[in-house]
Design an enzyme around this catalytic site. Structure first.
Site, PDB file in Angstrom:
ATOM      1  N   ASP A  93       0.862  -1.175   0.000  1.00  0.00           N
ATOM      2  CA  ASP A  93       0.000   0.000   0.000  1.00  0.00           C
ATOM      3  C   ASP A  93       0.905   1.234   0.000  1.00  0.00           C
ATOM      4  OD1 ASP A  93      -2.346   1.638   0.465  1.00  0.00           O
ATOM      5  OD2 ASP A  93      -1.646   1.775   2.547  1.00  0.00           O
ATOM      6  N   TYR A 122      -5.766  12.067   1.058  1.00  0.00           N
ATOM      7  CA  TYR A 122      -5.741  12.426  -0.360  1.00  0.00           C
ATOM      8  C   TYR A 122      -4.450  13.169  -0.742  1.00  0.00           C
ATOM      9  CZ  TYR A 122     -10.647  11.070  -0.237  1.00  0.00           C
ATOM     10  OH  TYR A 122     -11.804  10.373  -0.081  1.00  0.00           O
ATOM     11  N   ASP A 136      -0.220   5.115   0.895  1.00  0.00           N
ATOM     12  CA  ASP A 136      -0.488   6.069   1.970  1.00  0.00           C
ATOM     13  C   ASP A 136      -0.746   5.336   3.284  1.00  0.00           C
ATOM     14  OD1 ASP A 136      -0.394   7.592  -0.266  1.00  0.00           O
ATOM     15  OD2 ASP A 136      -2.449   8.320  -0.170  1.00  0.00           O
ATOM     16  N   CYS A 186      -5.555   2.778  -8.561  1.00  0.00           N
ATOM     17  CA  CYS A 186      -6.942   2.736  -9.030  1.00  0.00           C
ATOM     18  C   CYS A 186      -7.591   4.096  -8.803  1.00  0.00           C
ATOM     19  CB  CYS A 186      -7.732   1.653  -8.294  1.00  0.00           C
ATOM     20  SG  CYS A 186      -9.479   1.621  -8.778  1.00  0.00           S
ATOM     21  N   THR A 241      -2.228   1.026  -4.908  1.00  0.00           N
ATOM     22  CA  THR A 241      -2.837   2.069  -4.090  1.00  0.00           C
ATOM     23  C   THR A 241      -4.159   2.545  -4.673  1.00  0.00           C
ATOM     24  OG1 THR A 241      -2.519   4.333  -3.238  1.00  0.00           O
ATOM     25  CG2 THR A 241      -1.382   3.783  -5.289  1.00  0.00           C
ATOM     26  N   ASN A 242      -5.169   2.658  -3.817  1.00  0.00           N
ATOM     27  CA  ASN A 242      -6.430   3.290  -4.206  1.00  0.00           C
ATOM     28  C   ASN A 242      -6.229   4.797  -4.241  1.00  0.00           C
ATOM     29  OD1 ASN A 242      -7.828   0.872  -4.307  1.00  0.00           O
ATOM     30  ND2 ASN A 242      -8.743   1.080  -2.279  1.00  0.00           N
ATOM     31  N   GLN A 243      -6.633   5.429  -5.308  1.00  0.00           N
ATOM     32  CA  GLN A 243      -6.530   6.878  -5.424  1.00  0.00           C
ATOM     33  C   GLN A 243      -7.884   7.458  -5.806  1.00  0.00           C
ATOM     34  OE1 GLN A 243      -3.954   8.915  -4.581  1.00  0.00           O
ATOM     35  NE2 GLN A 243      -3.067   7.034  -3.726  1.00  0.00           N
TER      36      GLN A 243
END
Length: 395
Positions: free
Chosen positions: A9, A20, A11, A90, A51-53
């Site tokens: 991951d 964010y 962040d 993503c 990582t989810n963005q």
């Protein structure tokens, strides 16, 4: 030959999660993170960032901003002899406001998309790989692809049943064999609520977050094993018995409804499923004459046969009538499934299959148990239908 790798991951694992992070000026590396990645590089272990963005979908920043942040991180890591072999992110979120990215995606953790892409690009054996992150979504990603989840973060933030470490450096030492993980039984679920709330909407948001965290602790392999036991029982026309106390009794009763009525709908499969918690006349007679600890065991003695299945639902896993029923069923060749919470108690240890929810809140545990009950019934039902029938039916 496929090889194990490490999926990281971003962040909260490599850089500080300040919410964010979409610009270079907000990038702050966590102490020891770059050195940990360099140690993986030296050991020849492939490293990918997944990582989810959602900030892209929410309009906080754009794709180019994410790429700029990663370019900055690449340069900073290179200065210290570290590198990441593959960067994946993503940008999608179903609640986004940017139309191009406002949708669901299998790439968004805990969906498996990014891990599968990393596995293909780096020729990884995902079943021998690790996913390291600070959230339940990272644990869910690991479980979705059969990898080993490792949690990093402060005490009290860990997911029950998952090896937990204070930071990436400690997790990497464990991966490389230079450190040991804490015993899972020493981990405690965080208290919820931990403080008084003054608004129902705030409490609701926190409750949903705790439910998501708790459900992510469920080992889905145990759910798969439970489904196999149920399908095998129906194949040989064995009976299934369910029991629980209080709110868990209602889940046992609901289970009978979903498996007798729901599973039959569209399949024609007739199941023999019975809740031992539902007959108040028999239940109270046993409790009054023999003692409450006998209410389930006594019914099994009269009605159960070897090969039948027992499902117990108990948040604490300590109720004497639950434990006695499990022990009797095991001694009489009955497969057993336990749905537990809190520390799990004896029920978690004695059942053949243990579906454990790592939460110390009764409502959250029962909500998660209800979801597990529903998904098992629906899985069994659809597994006995044709693909066309699954598409045409309402679940």
């Amino acid at each position: 030959m496929s090889q194990p790798g490490v999926l990281l991951d971003r962040d909260g694992t490599i850089i500080v999660d300040s919410g964010y992070v979409g610009s270079v000026d907000r990038v702050e590396f966590i102490d020891g993170a770059i050195a940990a990645i360099a140690a993986l590089n030296r050991a020849g272990v492939p490293v990918a960032v997944v990582t989810n963005q959602a900030g892209v979908a929410r309009g906080y920043y754009g794709i180019a901003d994410v790429e700029q942040v990663h370019k900055h991180m690449i340069a900073e890591m290179a200065r210290h002899g570290a590198h990441v072999d593959l960067w994946l992110f993503c940008p999608y979120h179903p609640d986004g406001i940017v139309e191009a990215f406002a949708r669901r995606s299998a790439d968004r953790k805990p969906g498996p998309g990014m891990a599968l892409a990393a596995g293909e690009a780096l020729d990884l054996d995902l079943s021998a790989s690790w996913v390291v992150g600070d959230s339940p979504a990272d644990v869910g990603l690991a479980r979705a692809v059969g990898a080993k989840p490792l949690h990093v973060g402060p005490p009290g933030s860990a997911v029950m049943g998952v090896d937990a470490f204070p930071d990436l450096a400690a997790a990497v030492r464990f991966i490389l064999g230079g450190d040991t993980a804490p015993a899972p039984e020493q981990q405690k679920a965080p208290k919820f609520p931990a403080a008084k709330f003054h608004r129902a909407d705030s409490y609701g948001g926190a409750y949903v977050a705790e439910l998501a965290r708790a459900f992510a602790t469920v080992d889905l392999e145990q759910v798969s094993r439970a489904a196999k036991i149920l399908n095998a029982a129906y194949d040989r026309d064995s009976a299934v018995f369910a029991c629980g106390n209080g709110g868990s009794a209602s889940i046992a009763n609901h289970l009978q409804c979903d498996h007798v009525k729901g599973v039959r709908n569209g399949t024609g499969v007739t199941t023999r499923v019975q809740s031992l918690s539902t007959n108040v006349e028999l239940f109270s007679a046993i409790a009054n004459d023999l003692g409450y600890e006998h209410v389930f065991e006594y019914q099994l003695q009269s009605q159960a046969r070897p090969g039948d299945v027992l499902i117990v639902i108990s948040s604490s896993g300590r109720s004497p009538n639950i434990v006695r029923a499990l022990d009797w069923a095991t001694a009489h060749d009955m497969p057993t499934i336990a749905l537990t919470g809190f520390a799990g108690g004896p029920a978690r240890r004695r059942a053949e299959v243990s579906i454990h929810v790592g939460s110390a809140n009764y409502g959250v545990v029962e909500d998660a148990h209800q979801a597990c009950m529903h998904l098992l019934a629906q899985y069994v039902r659809q597994s006995r239908m044709t693909p066309d029938a699954v598409v045409s039916q309402t679940f």
